[in-house]
Structure formats: structure tokens, C-alpha cells
Design a protein around this motif. Structure first.
Motif, PDB file in Angstrom:
ATOM      1  N   PRO A 180       0.814  -1.235   0.000  1.00 26.90           N
ATOM      2  CA  PRO A 180       0.000   0.000   0.000  1.00 26.90           C
ATOM      3  C   PRO A 180       0.844   1.280   0.000  1.00 26.90           C
ATOM      4  CG  PRO A 180      -0.831  -1.560   1.612  1.00 26.90           C
ATOM      5  CD  PRO A 180       0.486  -2.105   1.124  1.00 26.90           C
ATOM      6  N   ILE A 181       1.990   1.226   0.641  1.00 28.27           N
ATOM      7  CA  ILE A 181       2.846   2.405   0.731  1.00 28.27           C
ATOM      8  C   ILE A 181       3.674   2.563  -0.547  1.00 28.27           C
ATOM      9  CG2 ILE A 181       4.709   3.480   2.060  1.00 28.27           C
ATOM     10  CD1 ILE A 181       3.635   1.710   4.451  1.00 28.27           C
ATOM     11  N   SER A 182       4.258   1.471  -1.029  1.00 30.27           N
ATOM     12  CA  SER A 182       5.092   1.547  -2.235  1.00 30.27           C
ATOM     13  C   SER A 182       4.253   1.905  -3.459  1.00 30.27           C
ATOM     14  CB  SER A 182       5.855   0.242  -2.465  1.00 30.27           C
ATOM     15  OG  SER A 182       4.979  -0.851  -2.608  1.00 30.27           O
ATOM     16  N   SER A 183       3.021   1.412  -3.519  1.00 33.04           N
ATOM     17  CA  SER A 183       2.159   1.758  -4.660  1.00 33.04           C
ATOM     18  C   SER A 183       1.782   3.237  -4.613  1.00 33.04           C
ATOM     19  CB  SER A 183       0.919   0.871  -4.698  1.00 33.04           C
ATOM     20  OG  SER A 183       0.144   1.038  -3.540  1.00 33.04           O
ATOM     21  N   ARG A 184       1.702   3.784  -3.429  1.00 33.00           N
ATOM     22  CA  ARG A 184       1.426   5.216  -3.307  1.00 33.00           C
ATOM     23  C   ARG A 184       2.614   6.033  -3.822  1.00 33.00           C
ATOM     24  NH1 ARG A 184      -2.023   8.048   1.314  1.00 33.00           N
ATOM     25  NH2 ARG A 184      -2.203  10.004   0.225  1.00 33.00           N
ATOM     26  N   VAL A 185       3.812   5.567  -3.523  1.00 40.20           N
ATOM     27  CA  VAL A 185       5.010   6.234  -4.053  1.00 40.20           C
ATOM     28  C   VAL A 185       4.996   6.174  -5.579  1.00 40.20           C
ATOM     29  CG1 VAL A 185       7.534   6.156  -4.209  1.00 40.20           C
ATOM     30  CG2 VAL A 185       6.418   5.846  -1.983  1.00 40.20           C
ATOM     31  N   LEU A 186       4.710   5.011  -6.129  1.00 43.90           N
ATOM     32  CA  LEU A 186       4.671   4.862  -7.587  1.00 43.90           C
ATOM     33  C   LEU A 186       3.590   5.743  -8.218  1.00 43.90           C
ATOM     34  CD1 LEU A 186       6.001   3.386  -9.943  1.00 43.90           C
ATOM     35  CD2 LEU A 186       4.253   1.640  -9.714  1.00 43.90           C
ATOM     36  N   SER A 187       2.490   5.948  -7.514  1.00 43.81           N
ATOM     37  CA  SER A 187       1.411   6.780  -8.055  1.00 43.81           C
ATOM     38  C   SER A 187       1.829   8.236  -8.198  1.00 43.81           C
ATOM     39  CB  SER A 187       0.155   6.674  -7.186  1.00 43.81           C
ATOM     40  OG  SER A 187       0.308   7.399  -5.974  1.00 43.81           O
ATOM     41  N   LEU A 188       2.937   8.631  -7.597  1.00 38.39           N
ATOM     42  CA  LEU A 188       3.424  10.008  -7.730  1.00 38.39           C
ATOM     43  C   LEU A 188       3.814  10.342  -9.158  1.00 38.39           C
ATOM     44  CD1 LEU A 188       5.590  10.294  -4.499  1.00 38.39           C
ATOM     45  CD2 LEU A 188       3.317  11.274  -4.898  1.00 38.39           C
ATOM     46  N   SER A 189       3.973   9.330  -9.998  1.00 36.53           N
ATOM     47  CA  SER A 189       4.312   9.582 -11.406  1.00 36.53           C
ATOM     48  C   SER A 189       3.221  10.389 -12.102  1.00 36.53           C
ATOM     49  CB  SER A 189       4.544   8.271 -12.152  1.00 36.53           C
ATOM     50  OG  SER A 189       3.341   7.545 -12.258  1.00 36.53           O
ATOM     51  N   ASP A 190       2.014  10.348 -11.545  1.00 42.59           N
ATOM     52  CA  ASP A 190       0.895  11.099 -12.119  1.00 42.59           C
ATOM     53  C   ASP A 190       0.815  12.528 -11.585  1.00 42.59           C
ATOM     54  OD1 ASP A 190       0.106   8.804 -13.534  1.00 42.59           O
ATOM     55  OD2 ASP A 190      -1.073   8.084 -11.825  1.00 42.59           O
ATOM     56  N   ARG A 191       1.642  12.853 -10.634  1.00 43.05           N
ATOM     57  CA  ARG A 191       1.596  14.166 -10.001  1.00 43.05           C
ATOM     58  C   ARG A 191       2.563  15.125 -10.699  1.00 43.05           C
ATOM     59  NH1 ARG A 191       2.011  15.319  -3.566  1.00 43.05           N
ATOM     60  NH2 ARG A 191       0.046  14.172  -3.607  1.00 43.05           N
ATOM     61  N   SER A 192       2.097  16.305 -10.966  1.00 42.43           N
ATOM     62  CA  SER A 192       2.925  17.330 -11.601  1.00 42.43           C
ATOM     63  C   SER A 192       4.145  17.649 -10.729  1.00 42.43           C
ATOM     64  CB  SER A 192       2.091  18.597 -11.807  1.00 42.43           C
ATOM     65  OG  SER A 192       2.864  19.617 -12.365  1.00 42.43           O
ATOM     66  N   GLY A 193       5.289  17.771 -11.366  1.00 44.56           N
ATOM     67  CA  GLY A 193       6.506  18.112 -10.653  1.00 44.56           C
ATOM     68  C   GLY A 193       7.247  16.918 -10.071  1.00 44.56           C
ATOM     69  N   MET A 194       6.679  15.729 -10.217  1.00 49.38           N
ATOM     70  CA  MET A 194       7.318  14.512  -9.709  1.00 49.38           C
ATOM     71  C   MET A 194       7.755  13.651 -10.885  1.00 49.38           C
ATOM     72  SD  MET A 194       7.245  14.461  -6.405  1.00 49.38           S
ATOM     73  CE  MET A 194       6.475  15.378  -5.100  1.00 49.38           C
ATOM     74  N   GLN A 195       9.011  13.264 -10.905  1.00 47.53           N
ATOM     75  CA  GLN A 195       9.531  12.381 -11.941  1.00 47.53           C
ATOM     76  C   GLN A 195      10.155  11.176 -11.256  1.00 47.53           C
ATOM     77  OE1 GLN A 195      11.954  15.718 -13.658  1.00 47.53           O
ATOM     78  NE2 GLN A 195      11.354  14.715 -15.564  1.00 47.53           N
ATOM     79  N   LEU A 196       9.671  10.004 -11.606  1.00 50.01           N
ATOM     80  CA  LEU A 196      10.191   8.775 -11.029  1.00 50.01           C
ATOM     81  C   LEU A 196      11.209   8.161 -11.972  1.00 50.01           C
ATOM     82  CD1 LEU A 196       6.938   7.134  -9.635  1.00 50.01           C
ATOM     83  CD2 LEU A 196       8.497   8.730  -8.508  1.00 50.01           C
ATOM     84  N   TYR A 197      12.303   7.676 -11.391  1.00 46.70           N
ATOM     85  CA  TYR A 197      13.381   7.045 -12.134  1.00 46.70           C
ATOM     86  C   TYR A 197      13.718   5.700 -11.506  1.00 46.70           C
ATOM     87  CZ  TYR A 197      14.470  11.462 -14.464  1.00 46.70           C
ATOM     88  OH  TYR A 197      14.414  12.603 -15.221  1.00 46.70           O
ATOM     89  N   SER A 198      14.255   4.834 -12.305  1.00 44.35           N
ATOM     90  CA  SER A 198      14.891   3.620 -11.838  1.00 44.35           C
ATOM     91  C   SER A 198      15.926   3.253 -12.895  1.00 44.35           C
ATOM     92  CB  SER A 198      13.878   2.493 -11.631  1.00 44.35           C
ATOM     93  OG  SER A 198      14.444   1.468 -10.829  1.00 44.35           O
ATOM     94  N   SER A 199      16.649   2.185 -12.646  1.00 43.99           N
ATOM     95  CA  SER A 199      17.667   1.787 -13.609  1.00 43.99           C
ATOM     96  C   SER A 199      17.232   0.518 -14.328  1.00 43.99           C
ATOM     97  CB  SER A 199      18.998   1.538 -12.898  1.00 43.99           C
ATOM     98  OG  SER A 199      18.951   0.293 -12.223  1.00 43.99           O
TER      99      SER A 199
END
Length: 138
Positions: A22-41
């Protein structure tokens, strides 16, 4: 804000691993929020695929990775990344070193991982999912 997600965060989302999901999926959902860019390798993606494939099979794992890759940007892991990792005597875990330097190479401002002890040498904040949300989102 540029946020680097470690493999363990991706795995928890792809495999719906509780209690972190529930917590990690909330972090991943930040990709839909303006000003947030998610990265991984690509390495983290490969690790996440491996564990997803073990749980869900190859076809489902590929579908999950495809959906995930639409939400996050990839950092580069190249010769410079390897050289930086190898030249830092503090780095004991080579894979974590590659993740760290690839995150820095993409100007990430924070690393989100459930293994924050593995990045003890980091010059940028390293937080678990819950602490990241508390500090930067709520």
C-alpha cells in the motif's frame, strides 16, 4: 522532484507484497503528479522482472514491466557509472553503487529504498517509502 526507486520498491508493487504494497504503490502513483519524476535503472527493472516472473509467469511479468516502464524514466548505467562505483572505496555492494551513481547521473534528489543501510555513503537523502511520503508528500 526527481525520485529514484530501488528494485525492492518496484518488486513490492509488481508482486503486491504486503505490508509494503500500500505504501510503495502510493510512491509509484506520484508519477501522475505534476513536478514529480520517477526514475529507476535497467538493472532494477531486470531484478523486478525476475521476481515478478517467479510469481506471475513470463507473460504476466512482461506485461507488468511494460506498464511500469510507462510510469518511470530510466537512468543510464554505463562505463562512467561502473568507474565511479569501482573508484569509491566506501561502496561494498556493487549493485547498490551502480544504482547510486546512475541516480546521481540523472540528477535524482532522493533514493527510495527499503534498504537504506546499503546506501550509507550517499550524498543525497535515502529513505524508505513511508519516510519519503512523510517527509516530502504529506
Amino acid at each position: 522532484m526527481k525520485i529514484f526507486l530501488d528494485a525492492n520498491v518496484l518488486i513490492s508493487v509488481l508482486n503486491k507484497e504486503y505490508p509494503l504494497f500500500p505504501i510503495s504503490s502510493r510512491v509509484l502513483s506520484l508519477s501522475d503528479r505534476s513536478g514529480m519524476q520517477l526514475y529507476s535503472s535497467p538493472i532494477c527493472l531486470a531484478i523486478a522482472f525476475y521476481f515478478s516472473e517467479k510469481k506471475s509467469g513470463t507473460d504476466m511479468a512482461k506485461l507488468k514491466i511494460e506498464m511500469l516502464s510507462k510510469k518511470i524514466s530510466m537512468t543510464a548505467v554505463d562505463q562512467a557509472t561502473c568507474n565511479q562505483t569501482l573508484s569509491n572505496r566506501q561502496v561494498q555492494d556493487f549493485e547498490n553503487g551502480l544504482e547510486y551513481y546512475s541516480a546521481l547521473g540523472s540528477d535524482c534528489e532522493v533514493i527510495v529504498t527499503e534498504d537504506s543501510d546499503g546506501f550509507y555513503y550517499s550524498k543525497i537523502p535515502v529513505l524508505g517509502c513511508e519516510d519519503f511520503l512523510k517527509e516530502y508528500i504529506f
